[in-house]
Design a protein around this motif. Sequence first.
Motif: not given
Lengths: 422, 720
Positions: B646-647, B639-640, B642-644
């Motif tokens: 995308r950032d 999950a982490k 994925r967020t990164h």
Amino acid sequence: MSEADRIFDELTNTLSSWGLEEIPFTESASSLGISQLREVFTGRTQELREVLTLFQGRERKRILVYGWVGIGKTAFILEVLSVLQRKAKDTLVTYISLPSETDLATAALIALARKMEDDEWAQHQLNLMGLRPKKRPVQKTGKGKAGISSIGIEAEETTVPVTTPRFPALSFEDLLERALKKYSRVVIAIDDLDKQDPARVRELLRNNQGLLKSGAWFMLTGHPSGLTRDILTSDLGLFDLAIELKQLDEATTYRMLVNYLNSARPKNDRRDFDDPAAVRPFMPETARVLCERSDGVPRWLNRLGSYVLLKAATIHADLVTDDVLQQGLEYVAHQLRGQSGLTAEDYYVLDLVLEKRTLSDATVTLTDLERLKAKEFSEILPILEKLVQYDLLRRLPSERASEYEPTPLLMGKTEQKEDKAD
Amino acid sequence: MKTNNKGNGSPVLNNLPPKLSPFVNREEEIRQAISALLDSKVPIVALVGIAGIGKTSLALEIAHRLSDMGEFAGGIMWLPARDLQSLDDLTDIIGTALGVPIAEVHSRLNSQRCLVILDGLDELSHQHESGVERFLETLPAPSKALVTSRKRFGISSQATVIQVASFDERTAIELFTALGGQQDREVSYIDHQTSAEIVRALGYHPLALTLAARLVRGNYAEARKIFEQTLDVLGDLGNDRERAALLHTLASVSQAQGDYSQALQLYQRSLSIAEQLGDLQAKSATLNNLAQIYFMQGDLDGALRLYYESLALKEQIGDVYGKSATLHNMAQIFVTRGDLDRALQLYQESLALKEQLGDVYGKSATLNNMAQIFVTRGDLDHALQLYQESLALEEQLGDVYGKSATLNNMAQIFVTRGDLDRALQLYQESLALKEQLGDVYGMATTQNNLAAAYAQRIRGDRAENIEQAIFHYQQALEVYTRQAYPEQWATTQNNLANAYSDRIRGDRAENIEQAIFHYQQALEVYTREAFSEQSAVTQNNLANAYRNRIRGDRAENIEQAIFRYQQALITAREIGDKNSYSNISLELGKLYIEQGRWYDALHLFEESLAIHRQGDDLDARADTIYQIARTHHLIGNLAKARTHYRDALRLYEHTRNQSGLALCKTGLGRLMIQMGFLDDAIRELESAKRTYGQMGEERRAAEVEEVLQMANHVKERQPV
């Protein structure tokens, strides 16, 4: 009689006209006493069955209870522990909320030591960590009069400097060994892991694998599914059972409301679930709206109930009619927004989410982020999580993205015949 | 008594001391003197000039010439005036020299053509002055007298006076370099540039030059002796003007040697005398030099103040040349302060005056400095223009040294522009000139620049370019020895190591060993305390080398690499060099990941991100975020990750960084497969493949294709 006295009396009167001794709603189950918890705990039958079945066995188990903020993880664990305390033989149970900056072994050590009041070494450990043990450890130093042996004359307490245990896992194992001499089973619950960053939790678990493989039973709480998934799908094999607490259905929520209200009534005044007066001062219809709005999340039910009753009391309402309810709902939104501890940055983020309806790491734009003086979604994640803790936002269960939307508590008045939000 | 047998063949008696060598160009004065001495109407020739200007050497040279020419067959007699105890001494010495008794001296002088040389007439003790004067006045006709003196006064009105002045610059430099012994390169090397500066500082004064040369040779003791002697003499004679002048020139010697406190003292003394005398010329010259010292000591305000004073005086006395020089110096101060506009203004003013004066040399120097300013401002076209102008003037002057420096500077510009071929050409030209001059230090500088240009060069055969770079660095190192030039030595060691590290030819393992060796050399000088910035960079380079090292134990090499990176990081943090810190963090982080130390890597990347968040470089920030994403991905925090991803993706889209976009999409695609979102995965991967295709990265596109196929496979097997 002072003004304050007068107001106090007024409010008490209103409450008693509703048949209530107090407003029973709380933010967290941990502020309830054990007996109160028993009174209000509702539902979760299936989950309880799964967990308690395990406890019929001999072999120690590790249980993870996960779900949304406010879904009732703490209540669930406490309920399980209290059952064990009452019914299970030879079982030592202990509970601790994980302090920040603390690893699991230390937390477990503290929790266990606190329960072993008569064990000197345990109390000594607590003292070393600067924690007040239940009974003060006493170092007996003999002061004798000349020539006479000096057992037990004056006991002096010596203060010991605070140190954190260097090998908490080993200390814990020692303590556990001692405990298991007296008890056949030791159960340790460590709560509020979901208040910490999931990656950190992962790291904690990874670093404390030995702990979870020791002879104690463990119950841990965890994050909502999207984040827990990573822990569960890894092949660390740390948990024997992972229970997800989902949203309660409406009927159960209604029953929970009745239980809460009953718990504030004198024993002889308690009502059955199907009695319309059970939800007084609510009317069955307004009670249902309340339950619908709380979307099966016990914490939200508590929040809504608490603020609506407060509002109703302030306007001296006899009953919570639809009109009173609407005022109450407005009041909820207003109060929640005005919670202390919210900073200007928090509000910027909140307003953005309200504007966009949902905010996710997949759809947010750089422009949106720049409004918040950020350039990465990760930068605002802590704020989003904080807003979740404050019941202003909720995180959607999607694993595809980190998605946040406002909670129903912020909705305010109900729209006329609004569509059910999906 | 020697006999010289030249010229006419008839021997000429003389007691001349040997000629002073080396003797420099005084042809004009010699011609004047000889023609006067041979003129029957002129009985006495007097050479007049300030202390140490070379009157004695000049007189001696004239005497030797005349002797060689066979003139003054009766005899040429050399009499140092200070040695005369009495008037009788004079006739006595002459008598001895001629081989006649004292009584017959007069008749000899009368009958034969003799030349009596009295050196240092002003040093005669007072009591004998009138006596000697009478002697000179009554010197019988065929014989002549040649006298040298610091004063015009006290010389017969019948004398022809020749003023002996300072040298012109070229002559002065010649004398100085000759005296300084340029052949002896090892110990007392002074490059041409410094020679010119010293000579200018000394006002082309021969004695000062001699002293300076002695000092240069390390002959301090002798220099001091001369200094004290001269000062005493001047003091005794009450000769303030000369004292002030001597103090000034000697101060400039100290200045040229770097002994600023000594120089300051001497200048102050000179200044107070000049003030007393009301000698504005001397005062303004001393103020100018004083100002230079303040400048070198870092007191810019003090320096400016003095320059302004000096400037005002020069206005007053109408010293245009001096004004132009002072304006030039003042401009330099403003450059140091960063006030480039004002500096340019002053340079323009100086330039205008130099035009007026026709001071071509001064013009070329000012043009050069102005060009430098434009380089600093980034206005390279303008700078080049000015350099061209300067170059033309240097050609005109035959100023080889100046030309070589200007060519070097022009080459720098072309390097900045990326036109390395042109740069190389100019460097080679500059190098050739410096070789011609024997400017060894200058050659080393240019070798270094040349090597750096080759190292950067893209055109041509890369392997050959690197070989050239290595060659030229090694050449530079022959001059940049560790003892003499530690800093330049260390820089070149580092650069050489870089070249070895990039080297294509030769045995790779050996090249890396060489790189490691040279980095370590550099680090001996680049300690953290003394050269923090360079230390950090070199440690980083060394770490990279260890990482790539082929020989030795792999695990140990990695440990070394990690250790060096950490050292570099500590230094970078200490000096607050954020850029280096995050760059090095990236490298070390990648190494940690390779070693499976994920959490260490994460920690480092997060520190690096914190720094980037305060800066403006979005690409660097995105790079770090990508690394964090990748690390979380490896750890399994999907999950982490994925967020990164995308950032990072968002930022790369903003900066249109194709390579970054493709990397992120590939990572995200892989992630989505693991999470079970196959459609999402396929979408990301196809986009990544397209991007790689557009970039021409066939290999990477193929890699992504493989993953895509796997995703499609999984998708097919999924239950509908």
